[in-house]
Design an enzyme around this catalytic site. Structure first.
Site, PDB file in Angstrom:
ATOM      1  N   GLU A  16     -11.306 -10.482  -1.224  1.00 52.50           N
ATOM      2  CA  GLU A  16     -10.720  -9.671  -0.254  1.00 52.50           C
ATOM      3  C   GLU A  16     -12.227  -9.179   0.356  1.00 52.50           C
ATOM      4  O   GLU A  16     -12.529  -7.994  -0.285  1.00 52.50           O
ATOM      5  CB  GLU A  16      -9.955  -8.563  -0.459  1.00 52.50           C
ATOM      6  CG  GLU A  16      -8.525  -9.125  -1.054  1.00 52.50           C
ATOM      7  CD  GLU A  16      -7.344  -8.277  -0.749  1.00 52.50           C
ATOM      8  OE1 GLU A  16      -6.472  -8.341  -0.133  1.00 52.50           O
ATOM      9  OE2 GLU A  16      -7.635  -6.962  -1.296  1.00 52.50           O
ATOM     10  N   SER A  49      -6.625  -9.378   6.353  1.00 51.67           N
ATOM     11  CA  SER A  49      -6.183  -9.813   7.800  1.00 51.67           C
ATOM     12  C   SER A  49      -5.334 -11.167   7.994  1.00 51.67           C
ATOM     13  O   SER A  49      -5.533 -11.925   8.996  1.00 51.67           O
ATOM     14  CB  SER A  49      -7.150  -9.798   9.015  1.00 51.67           C
ATOM     15  OG  SER A  49      -7.664  -8.269   9.055  1.00 51.67           O
ATOM     16  N   LYS A  79       0.784  -1.202  -0.165  1.00 52.57           N
ATOM     17  CA  LYS A  79      -0.085  -0.060   0.079  1.00 52.57           C
ATOM     18  C   LYS A  79       0.762   1.246  -0.168  1.00 52.57           C
ATOM     19  O   LYS A  79       1.908   1.133  -0.656  1.00 52.57           O
ATOM     20  CB  LYS A  79      -1.093   0.077   1.009  1.00 52.57           C
ATOM     21  CG  LYS A  79      -1.700  -1.234   1.388  1.00 52.57           C
ATOM     22  CD  LYS A  79      -2.815  -1.451   2.057  1.00 52.57           C
ATOM     23  CE  LYS A  79      -3.553  -2.639   1.970  1.00 52.57           C
ATOM     24  NZ  LYS A  79      -4.753  -2.610   3.090  1.00 52.57           N
ATOM     25  N   GLY A  81      -7.540  -5.053   6.961  1.00 50.31           N
ATOM     26  CA  GLY A  81      -7.015  -4.150   7.968  1.00 50.31           C
ATOM     27  C   GLY A  81      -7.786  -4.135   9.373  1.00 50.31           C
ATOM     28  O   GLY A  81      -7.425  -2.839  10.042  1.00 50.31           O
TER      29      GLY A  81
END
Ligand code: PGA
Length: 251
Positions: A168, A214, A11, A174
């Site tokens: 995802e 995660s 990212k 996150g």
């Protein structure tokens, strides 16, 4: 047999020096990890240097987005897939939920970018996944299906050889809230059935479908234990060479 892919999405983290440092620290830790493809995705400004420093290693480098076209032109701020390839990358991530949520990415732009990336010779990690409200309202499958239909529209069976799907769920990114292995398997199985519908069973069987959201060293093994989970797209836990290498070496 599908070869797993473990990809790290950095990212918007790390200045150049730290990106190189992490990549070089990762190199020996995964040098013997022949059971899977290892990919890292630094920011644009670090791609060329990281790719150069990893040359000859088994770590492949990906960009996190690309332009919808390879033709040079007046497209301020955009980076063409052919330029990403030129910088030494082999992969690109397209349609990440953060781009869909905050930067106006649509299934249509995902489709254009994917086609441009394929024609530049890149492999593409196409991201799909539902939000929490979409899951809670019982629409997770229909959302993912339309992302697949839209994102992969017009692609041939041979195009699919260079496509990797990353499932995802947005609620797991996150948040520390991983999908259970059962939830992951359920959606991955669904995705493979959709791909079989659009491109035939043989193509669907050989596609790698990664889970993202995660993923950590302590949950990767139980996720990988599922028939249709062929790897992971890792955010937070990929930023540190030690934890990412433990995910790569989950076996
Ligand atoms: P996370 O991110 O592992 O930090 O949840 C995953 C991703 O966004 O690809």
């Amino acid at each position: 047999m599908r070869k797993p892919v473990i990809a790290g999405n950095w990212k918007m983290y790390k200045l150049l020096g730290e990106a190189v440092e992490t990549a070089l620290a990762l190199k020996p830790l995964v040098a013997n990890s022949t059971h899977c493809d290892v990919v890292i995705a630094p920011v644009f400004t670090a791609l060329k240097t990281v790719a150069d420093r990893l040359e000859g290693s088994n770590i492949k480098v990906a960009a996190q987005d690309c332009a919808v076209q390879n033709e040079f032109g007046a497209q301020t701020g955009e980076v063409a897939p052919v330029m990403i390839r030129d910088a030494g990358c082999s992969h690109v991530i397209i349609g990440h939920s953060e781009r869909r949520q905050f930067f106006g990415e649509t299934n249509e732009s995902v489709n254009k970018k994917t086609k441009a990336a394929l024609s530049a010779g890149l492999a593409v990690i196409v991201c799909v996944g539902e939000s929490l409200s979409e899951r809670e309202s019982g629409n997770a499958e229909s959302v993912v299906k339309s992302q697949l239909f839209g994102g992969l529209a017009g692609l041939t069976v041979s195009d699919l050889e260079r496509i990797i799907i990353a499932y995802e769920p947005v609620w797991a990114i996150g948040t520390g809230k991983t999908a259970t292995p059962e939830q992951a398997q359920e959606m991955h199985g669904f995705i493979r059935r959709v791909l079989a519908e659009t491109h035939g069973a043989e193509a669907a069987d050989s596609m790698r479908i990664l889970y993202g959201g995660s993923v950590k060293p302590d949950n990767i093994a139980s996720l990988m234990n599922n028939e249709d989970v062929d790897g992971a797209l890792v955010g937070g836990a990929s930023l540190e060479a030690g934890s990412f290498s433990r995910i790569v070496n989950y076996k």
